[in-house]
Design a protein around this motif. Structure first.
Motif, PDB file in Angstrom:
ATOM      1  N   LYS A   1     -67.047  31.517  -8.328  1.00 30.86           N
ATOM      2  CA  LYS A   1     -66.841  30.329  -8.697  1.00 30.86           C
ATOM      3  C   LYS A   1     -65.406  29.818  -8.617  1.00 30.86           C
ATOM      4  CE  LYS A   1     -66.220  29.334 -12.959  1.00 30.86           C
ATOM      5  NZ  LYS A   1     -66.232  28.965 -14.450  1.00 30.86           N
ATOM      6  N   LEU A   2     -64.777  30.716  -9.453  1.00 22.30           N
ATOM      7  CA  LEU A   2     -63.144  30.266  -9.419  1.00 22.30           C
ATOM      8  C   LEU A   2     -62.722  29.987  -8.239  1.00 22.30           C
ATOM      9  CD1 LEU A   2     -60.954  29.395 -11.280  1.00 22.30           C
ATOM     10  CD2 LEU A   2     -60.331  32.008 -11.307  1.00 22.30           C
ATOM     11  N   HIS A   3     -62.801  30.797  -7.170  1.00 23.62           N
ATOM     12  CA  HIS A   3     -62.464  30.791  -5.957  1.00 23.62           C
ATOM     13  C   HIS A   3     -62.905  29.408  -5.282  1.00 23.62           C
ATOM     14  CE1 HIS A   3     -61.441  31.802  -1.593  1.00 23.62           C
ATOM     15  NE2 HIS A   3     -62.886  31.364  -1.474  1.00 23.62           N
ATOM     16  N   TYR A   4     -63.955  29.114  -5.091  1.00 27.26           N
ATOM     17  CA  TYR A   4     -64.657  27.904  -4.544  1.00 27.26           C
ATOM     18  C   TYR A   4     -64.044  26.540  -5.277  1.00 27.26           C
ATOM     19  CZ  TYR A   4     -67.230  30.778  -1.438  1.00 27.26           C
ATOM     20  OH  TYR A   4     -67.765  31.578  -0.544  1.00 27.26           O
ATOM     21  N   LEU A   5     -64.016  26.626  -6.633  1.00 31.87           N
ATOM     22  CA  LEU A   5     -63.568  25.421  -7.417  1.00 31.87           C
ATOM     23  C   LEU A   5     -62.069  25.234  -7.069  1.00 31.87           C
ATOM     24  CD1 LEU A   5     -65.785  25.377 -10.454  1.00 31.87           C
ATOM     25  CD2 LEU A   5     -66.095  24.143  -8.531  1.00 31.87           C
ATOM     26  N   SER A   6     -61.209  26.210  -7.103  1.00 23.37           N
ATOM     27  CA  SER A   6     -59.807  26.280  -7.158  1.00 23.37           C
ATOM     28  C   SER A   6     -59.664  25.563  -5.555  1.00 23.37           C
ATOM     29  CB  SER A   6     -59.314  27.551  -7.424  1.00 23.37           C
ATOM     30  OG  SER A   6     -59.343  27.991  -8.491  1.00 23.37           O
ATOM     31  N   SER A   7     -60.313  26.346  -4.558  1.00 24.18           N
ATOM     32  CA  SER A   7     -59.926  25.734  -3.317  1.00 24.18           C
ATOM     33  C   SER A   7     -60.319  24.147  -3.096  1.00 24.18           C
ATOM     34  CB  SER A   7     -61.039  26.454  -2.192  1.00 24.18           C
ATOM     35  OG  SER A   7     -60.843  26.201  -0.846  1.00 24.18           O
ATOM     36  N   SER A   8     -61.416  23.736  -3.925  1.00 21.95           N
ATOM     37  CA  SER A   8     -61.583  22.304  -3.893  1.00 21.95           C
ATOM     38  C   SER A   8     -60.524  21.493  -4.470  1.00 21.95           C
ATOM     39  CB  SER A   8     -63.053  21.985  -4.597  1.00 21.95           C
ATOM     40  OG  SER A   8     -64.194  22.845  -4.132  1.00 21.95           O
ATOM     41  N   ILE A   9     -59.998  22.078  -5.464  1.00 22.61           N
ATOM     42  CA  ILE A   9     -58.943  21.340  -6.420  1.00 22.61           C
ATOM     43  C   ILE A   9     -57.904  21.438  -5.410  1.00 22.61           C
ATOM     44  CG2 ILE A   9     -57.427  21.677  -8.396  1.00 22.61           C
ATOM     45  CD1 ILE A   9     -59.747  22.638  -9.953  1.00 22.61           C
ATOM     46  N   SER A  10     -57.475  22.617  -4.695  1.00 24.94           N
ATOM     47  CA  SER A  10     -56.271  22.397  -3.724  1.00 24.94           C
ATOM     48  C   SER A  10     -56.329  21.314  -2.883  1.00 24.94           C
ATOM     49  CB  SER A  10     -56.244  23.913  -3.162  1.00 24.94           C
ATOM     50  OG  SER A  10     -56.006  24.575  -4.094  1.00 24.94           O
TER      51      SER A  10
ATOM     52  N   ALA B   1     -63.140  20.374 -15.802  1.00 27.70           N
ATOM     53  CA  ALA B   1     -64.156  20.361 -16.923  1.00 27.70           C
ATOM     54  C   ALA B   1     -65.297  21.126 -16.624  1.00 27.70           C
ATOM     55  CB  ALA B   1     -64.353  18.969 -17.212  1.00 27.70           C
ATOM     56  N   ALA B   2     -65.742  21.077 -15.264  1.00 23.61           N
ATOM     57  CA  ALA B   2     -66.895  21.678 -14.952  1.00 23.61           C
ATOM     58  C   ALA B   2     -66.722  23.135 -14.939  1.00 23.61           C
ATOM     59  CB  ALA B   2     -67.309  21.428 -13.597  1.00 23.61           C
ATOM     60  N   ASN B   3     -65.275  23.741 -14.449  1.00 20.28           N
ATOM     61  CA  ASN B   3     -64.990  24.965 -14.449  1.00 20.28           C
ATOM     62  C   ASN B   3     -64.791  25.575 -15.789  1.00 20.28           C
ATOM     63  OD1 ASN B   3     -63.921  27.501 -13.680  1.00 20.28           O
ATOM     64  ND2 ASN B   3     -61.888  26.674 -14.022  1.00 20.28           N
ATOM     65  N   ALA B   4     -64.268  24.744 -16.566  1.00 17.74           N
ATOM     66  CA  ALA B   4     -64.121  25.348 -18.064  1.00 17.74           C
ATOM     67  C   ALA B   4     -65.553  25.378 -18.882  1.00 17.74           C
ATOM     68  CB  ALA B   4     -63.346  24.370 -18.935  1.00 17.74           C
ATOM     69  N   ALA B   5     -66.463  24.437 -18.728  1.00 16.32           N
ATOM     70  CA  ALA B   5     -67.639  24.492 -19.425  1.00 16.32           C
ATOM     71  C   ALA B   5     -68.618  25.341 -18.412  1.00 16.32           C
ATOM     72  CB  ALA B   5     -68.109  23.065 -19.685  1.00 16.32           C
ATOM     73  N   ASP B   6     -68.491  25.851 -17.478  1.00 18.68           N
ATOM     74  CA  ASP B   6     -69.698  26.365 -16.399  1.00 18.68           C
ATOM     75  C   ASP B   6     -70.671  25.338 -16.266  1.00 18.68           C
ATOM     76  OD1 ASP B   6     -68.341  28.834 -15.474  1.00 18.68           O
ATOM     77  OD2 ASP B   6     -69.035  29.712 -17.329  1.00 18.68           O
ATOM     78  N   ASP B   7     -70.503  24.249 -16.116  1.00 23.54           N
ATOM     79  CA  ASP B   7     -71.381  23.247 -16.136  1.00 23.54           C
ATOM     80  C   ASP B   7     -71.932  22.553 -14.802  1.00 23.54           C
ATOM     81  OD1 ASP B   7     -73.128  21.009 -16.588  1.00 23.54           O
ATOM     82  OD2 ASP B   7     -71.893  20.177 -18.327  1.00 23.54           O
TER      83      ASP B   7
ATOM     84  N   LEU C   1     -67.675  23.029  -3.254  1.00 22.24           N
ATOM     85  CA  LEU C   1     -68.482  22.699  -4.210  1.00 22.24           C
ATOM     86  C   LEU C   1     -69.935  23.394  -4.419  1.00 22.24           C
ATOM     87  CD1 LEU C   1     -67.216  18.966  -5.008  1.00 22.24           C
ATOM     88  CD2 LEU C   1     -66.593  21.297  -6.176  1.00 22.24           C
ATOM     89  N   ALA C   2     -70.490  23.157  -3.380  1.00 19.39           N
ATOM     90  CA  ALA C   2     -71.991  23.913  -3.218  1.00 19.39           C
ATOM     91  C   ALA C   2     -71.842  25.256  -3.317  1.00 19.39           C
ATOM     92  CB  ALA C   2     -72.832  23.344  -1.851  1.00 19.39           C
ATOM     93  N   ARG C   3     -71.009  25.841  -2.825  1.00 17.68           N
ATOM     94  CA  ARG C   3     -70.738  27.430  -2.816  1.00 17.68           C
ATOM     95  C   ARG C   3     -70.418  27.720  -4.515  1.00 17.68           C
ATOM     96  NH1 ARG C   3     -69.305  30.348   2.541  1.00 17.68           N
ATOM     97  NH2 ARG C   3     -70.239  28.838   3.825  1.00 17.68           N
ATOM     98  N   GLY C   4     -69.580  26.918  -4.822  1.00 17.97           N
ATOM     99  CA  GLY C   4     -69.091  27.226  -6.386  1.00 17.97           C
ATOM    100  C   GLY C   4     -70.295  26.921  -7.188  1.00 17.97           C
ATOM    101  N   ARG C   5     -71.046  25.868  -6.931  1.00 19.05           N
ATOM    102  CA  ARG C   5     -72.199  25.694  -7.957  1.00 19.05           C
ATOM    103  C   ARG C   5     -73.312  26.609  -7.855  1.00 19.05           C
ATOM    104  NH1 ARG C   5     -77.448  23.929  -8.109  1.00 19.05           N
ATOM    105  NH2 ARG C   5     -78.051  22.046  -9.701  1.00 19.05           N
ATOM    106  N   SER C   6     -73.492  27.391  -6.644  1.00 15.00           N
ATOM    107  CA  SER C   6     -74.314  28.509  -6.488  1.00 15.00           C
ATOM    108  C   SER C   6     -73.873  29.579  -7.189  1.00 15.00           C
ATOM    109  CB  SER C   6     -74.268  28.802  -5.109  1.00 15.00           C
ATOM    110  OG  SER C   6     -75.153  29.891  -4.787  1.00 15.00           O
ATOM    111  N   SER C   7     -72.497  29.996  -7.084  1.00 16.73           N
ATOM    112  CA  SER C   7     -71.940  30.997  -7.746  1.00 16.73           C
ATOM    113  C   SER C   7     -71.827  30.826  -9.298  1.00 16.73           C
ATOM    114  CB  SER C   7     -70.433  31.090  -7.509  1.00 16.73           C
ATOM    115  OG  SER C   7     -70.157  31.253  -6.061  1.00 16.73           O
ATOM    116  N   MET C   8     -71.959  29.615  -9.679  1.00 17.67           N
ATOM    117  CA  MET C   8     -71.943  29.171 -11.209  1.00 17.67           C
ATOM    118  C   MET C   8     -73.276  29.557 -11.774  1.00 17.67           C
ATOM    119  SD  MET C   8     -70.946  25.600 -13.028  1.00 17.67           S
ATOM    120  CE  MET C   8     -69.170  25.581 -12.495  1.00 17.67           C
ATOM    121  N   LEU C   9     -74.115  29.168 -10.876  1.00 20.17           N
ATOM    122  CA  LEU C   9     -75.662  29.436 -11.272  1.00 20.17           C
ATOM    123  C   LEU C   9     -76.038  31.011 -11.344  1.00 20.17           C
ATOM    124  CD1 LEU C   9     -77.548  26.552  -9.401  1.00 20.17           C
ATOM    125  CD2 LEU C   9     -77.196  26.779 -11.756  1.00 20.17           C
TER     126      LEU C   9
END
Length: 110
Positions: free
Chosen positions: A56-65, A99-105, A41-49
């Motif tokens: 972002k998708l890679h890290y969030l998908s991994s978290s979801i998995s 929701a975070a992924n869809a909204a880039d929030d 999530l920290a890496r996904g957040r950084s990628s999002m920023l």
């Protein structure tokens, strides 16, 4: 969809090491997996920023998995109310990550 998540979660177990995972107490495995979620999530957040959608998708998908795997292995019969609460918590986490992924929030991730 579930098979994809399970395969990804299993690869995370392999990353830890099959032997170590088999010899570790279940509570410790959950702790290790949740630590992996927080790291991703920290890496996904950084990628999002930084606007790096692929990472972002890679890290969030991994978290979801990982969270989906944790949700699927809860034994409600043995866990009773705590097990039911865990399932609801994991489902909430999955909804918020989507929701975070869809909204880039990043606020949702925080």
């Amino acid at each position: 969809m579930t098979t994809q998540y399970l395969n990804a979660a299993l690869s995370h177990y392999r990353h830890i090491g099959n032997t170590a995972a088999m010899e570790t107490e279940p509570q410790k495995l959950v702790e290790m997996l949740l630590a992996g979620v927080l790291e991703r999530l920290a890496r996904g957040r950084s990628s999002m920023l930084h606007g790096d959608r692929a990472q972002k998708l890679h890290y969030l998908s991994s978290s979801i998995s990982i969270i989906e795997h944790l949700r699927l292995v809860v034994d409600v019969n043995a866990g009773g109310e705590i097990g039911s609460n865990l399932i609801r918590l994991y489902e909430y986490m999955l909804r918020r990550l989507a929701a975070a992924n869809a909204a880039d929030d990043v606020k949702i991730l925080d």
